[in-house]
Each structure stands twice: as structure tokens, then as C-alpha cells.
Design an enzyme around this catalytic site. Structure first.
Site, PDB file in Angstrom:
ATOM      1  N   GLU A  24       0.911  -1.304   0.180  1.00 30.64           N
ATOM      2  CA  GLU A  24       0.002   0.085   0.036  1.00 30.64           C
ATOM      3  C   GLU A  24       0.855   1.377  -0.154  1.00 30.64           C
ATOM      4  OE1 GLU A  24      -1.384   1.864   3.421  1.00 30.64           O
ATOM      5  OE2 GLU A  24      -0.941   0.148   4.846  1.00 30.64           O
ATOM      6  N   LYS A 158      -2.839  -1.217  15.498  1.00 30.79           N
ATOM      7  CA  LYS A 158      -2.457  -0.440  16.746  1.00 30.79           C
ATOM      8  C   LYS A 158      -3.290  -0.555  17.759  1.00 30.79           C
ATOM      9  CE  LYS A 158       0.912   2.710  14.416  1.00 30.79           C
ATOM     10  NZ  LYS A 158       0.566   2.898  13.281  1.00 30.79           N
TER      11      LYS A 158
HETATM   12  N1  PSU Z   1      -2.015   1.870  10.599  1.00 30.14           N
HETATM   13  C1  PSU Z   1      -0.651   2.378  10.652  1.00 30.14           C
HETATM   14  N2  PSU Z   1      -0.126   3.001   9.893  1.00 30.14           N
HETATM   15  C2  PSU Z   1      -0.963   3.392   8.806  1.00 30.14           C
HETATM   16  C3  PSU Z   1      -2.373   3.122   8.514  1.00 30.14           C
HETATM   17  C4  PSU Z   1      -2.902   2.345   9.541  1.00 30.14           C
HETATM   18  O1  PSU Z   1       0.059   1.708  11.595  1.00 30.14           O
HETATM   19  O2  PSU Z   1      -0.378   3.961   7.612  1.00 30.14           O
HETATM   20  C5  PSU Z   1      -3.073   3.630   7.335  1.00 30.14           C
HETATM   21  C6  PSU Z   1      -3.397   2.317   6.493  1.00 30.14           C
HETATM   22  O3  PSU Z   1      -3.382   2.638   4.950  1.00 30.14           O
HETATM   23  C7  PSU Z   1      -4.858   2.042   6.809  1.00 30.14           C
HETATM   24  C8  PSU Z   1      -5.359   3.092   6.867  1.00 30.14           C
HETATM   25  O4  PSU Z   1      -5.425   1.329   5.406  1.00 30.14           O
HETATM   26  O5  PSU Z   1      -4.442   3.918   7.718  1.00 30.14           O
HETATM   27  C9  PSU Z   1      -6.569   3.141   7.702  1.00 30.14           C
HETATM   28  O6  PSU Z   1      -7.333   4.503   7.950  1.00 30.14           O
HETATM   29  P1  PSU Z   1      -8.652   4.392   8.610  1.00 30.14           P
HETATM   30  O7  PSU Z   1      -8.504   4.222  10.125  1.00 30.14           O
HETATM   31  O8  PSU Z   1      -9.146   5.959   8.457  1.00 30.14           O
HETATM   32  O9  PSU Z   1      -9.806   3.392   7.692  1.00 30.14           O
END
Ligand code: PSU
Ligand code: MN
Length: 300
Positions: A24, A158
Site C-alpha cells: 500500500e 495499533k
Molecule cells: N495503521 C498504521 N499506519 C498506517 C495506517 C494504519 O499503523 O499508515 C493507514 C493504512 O493505510 C490503513 C489506513 O489502511 O491507515 C486506515 O485508515 P482508517 O482508519 O481511516 O480506515
């Protein structure tokens, strides 16, 4: 499905039946990591994929076109990307011709699926946010894992998320959750969240077989890999940083897709930068495991 444009090396690898690992791009943009750690992370992940026998395929939207596999000039544009593209944003980014869109887990598994790439590596997935019973904030990553037949390799999620509810959601959605040579669901910076992982696996072939024997044609597999022992951040240290980051986010009134990037940047501050090398180490480790799984898949 939105079919990505493939780089020459990714197209050649796929037509030759060789192993490919999707990556990604949100993690490599400033939404995921600050410069220059984002560029380091990209280099380390690509090297880990190549070093373990597979071809890396970074996903992104460039000039309104979905791509899988980038040139080095294209990678530079991604490092500076600031527009986050989840799966539902993909058609909008195409329709509006976004200059640079960096893909999250949900958008990347969707593009990987469309291209016939079955293995994808990331750092951590999004999940159910704490307080989701009030805000409704559940990452689209979870729904995407249930709707694309791709093995996603991650270091869990996380601990600023609601990890028990994240696991419950994955169970309801029918996504097999595996622990790589480990009995616990990892919490990104720490090897264990204290929650048991539903199933432990110890070799690549078993991971491939779990995908092969799926009961629904469209559902993926989540392979969780704990951060290497030497790179782990002590739980007490990271917990305090995460609590402070969540409070700051709530006080600043941050909502929606802005929450995750905001909290990530705050955690860095709250841990005096210690979160960054840990993040690089786990991302590279995930990419290495993903490449080995992708190679095993080509032998099936
Ligand atoms: N968790 C991390 N680092 C990240 C992300 C999540 O530790 O960079 C990013 C990933 O691209 C994940 C996205 O798919 O955040 C999820 O965002 P949201 O919580 O807005 O769905
Ligand atoms: Mn959200």
C-alpha cells in the site's frame, strides 16, 4: 472491479507465474510516516520483497489512473502524497483525475484482487476505533479483507484501536485470522495485545492452503506477524503515548479519515520518535514474510 495499470516488471512477473507482493502507499506517504522515514520504509520493504524472491508492486493513483508497480519517479510522487484513497474513494479519484492518491489497505487489496495478485503486505490494518459505539468509526479495511481473496500480511493493528472489537468484527465478517509462529494477536509496536490469535500457523504452505480452501470465493485471509523481538517498544511506554495522542485527537475535534494520520503523528511526538524505527522494522519484516508466502503460492 477497477483494474490497475501494471508496471512492466509486475506484468512480466504475473504472466510468468512468478511471485508478486502488493504494497500500500499510505504508509509511504506523509500520512503514514514523516520524511525521510517514509522513503526508508519504501526502500526496506521493496528490498525485503526482492530479497525473498518476489516482485514488489506498490499501489497508487497517479494522474487519475490506478497503478500497481511504480517507477522511481512515480515513487517520489507517492512519498509526497497527501490524499488518502480508501476503496470507496477509488472511483472518485478516477472520475476527478486526482494527481496523486495514496492507497490504504482497503483500496490496495481491491486493486491487488483485480490484478490477480494474492499477497499484500502492510504495517498495520485499520480496525474498529475506540468509542465506535458512539462515532461509528470502523475502518473500511475490515470490510475489504472480507471481500477480496487476498492474503494480507500485517503486524496486527495499533492498540489505539479497540482490538477486541476489531477481532470480533473480523470473526463476523468471516475473515480467517492467523498468527505467524505466534499465539497472540500482535499490537503493532508490541508483540502481543494480550488477546489470543484465533489460529497459529508455522509455515508458508499452510497460509496458502487457508486461502485455497476458503468457503467463499471472495474472502481473504489476515496473517498477523509480530514485530521482531529486538524492535519491540515496551508496552507501558507506548500505552502512555497512545493515550495522550487519543486525547489530543479528541480535543482537536479530529474525525473521519483524518483520525488515523493525526494519531500516528502524535504518537511519534509522544514517544520521542521511538515509534518510527519500530514501524520500519515491522513493515520490512511483514514484507519479507509476505514474499515467502507469495513464493510458496507459486509452487501450489
Ligand atoms: N495503521 C498504521 N499506519 C498506517 C495506517 C494504519 O499503523 O499508515 C493507514 C493504512 O493505510 C490503513 C489506513 O489502511 O491507515 C486506515 O485508515 P482508517 O482508519 O481511516 O480506515
Ligand atoms: Mn474511519
Amino acid at each position: 472491479m477497477i483494474e490497475p495499470i501494471l508496471s512492466d516488471d509486475v506484468a512480466r512477473a504475473l504472466s510468468g507465474g512468478r511471485a508478486v507482493v502488493a504494497l500500500e502507499s499510505t504508509i509511504f506517504s506523509n500520512l503514514g510516516l514523516p520524511a525521510p522515514a517514509n522513503a526508508d520504509a519504501l526502500e526496506l520493504c521493496k528490498q525485503a520483497v526482492v530479497g525473498n524472491g518476489a516482485v514488489p508492486a506498490v499501489a497508487a493513483i497517479l494522474d487519475g489512473r490506478p497503478q500497481l508497480g511504480l517507477s522511481s519517479d512515480e515513487e517520489k510522487r507517492v512519498l509526497n502524497g497527501t490524499r488518502k484513497v480508501a476503496e470507496r474513494d477509488l472511483p472518485v479519484a478516477l472520475a476527478q483525475g486526482w494527481d496523486v492518491g495514496v492507497t490504504t489497505v482497503s483500496a490496495t487489496v481491491s486493486l491487488a484482487h483485480a490484478a490477480g495478485v494474492s499477497v499484500f503486505a502492510t504495517g498495520g490494518i485499520g480496525g474498529v476505533h475506540r468509542g465506535a459505539e458512539l462515532t461509528g468509526d470502523v475502518s473500511a479495511d475490515l470490510d475489504a479483507l472480507a471481500n477480496h481473496p487476498v492474503i494480507t500480511v500485517c503486524a496486527g493493528a495499533k492498540a489505539f484501536l479497540d482490538l477486541p472489537r476489531t477481532l470480533e468484527y473480523l470473526e463476523t465478517a468471516g475473515v480467517p485470522v492467523l498468527g505467524w509462529r505466534h499465539d497472540w494477536f500482535p499490537a503493532f509496536y508490541t508483540r502481543s495485545s494480550g488477546l489470543p490469535v484465533p489460529h497459529r500457523v508455522d509455515d508458508e504452505r499452510t497460509v496458502c492452503d487457508v486461502l485455497r480452501y476458503r468457503s467463499r470465493p471472495h474472502t481473504g485471509v489476515l496473517l498477523t506477524v509480530p514485530i521482531p523481538v529486538d524492535d519491540e517498544i515496551p508496552a507501558a511506554r507506548i500505552d502512555a503515548g497512545m493515550t495522550a495522542a487519543l486525547e489530543a485527537s479528541a480535543q482537536a475535534g479530529i474525525t473521519g479519515p483524518a483520525v488515523t494520520p493525526y494519531v500516528l503523528a502524535r504518537i511519534e511526538r509522544e514517544t520521542d520518535g521511538r515509534s518510527i524505527p519500530a514501524n520500519l522494522a515491522l513493515a520490512r519484516n511483514n514484507a519479507a514474510v509476505a514474499a515467502r508466502v507469495a513464493v510458496a503460492l507459486t509452487r501450489q
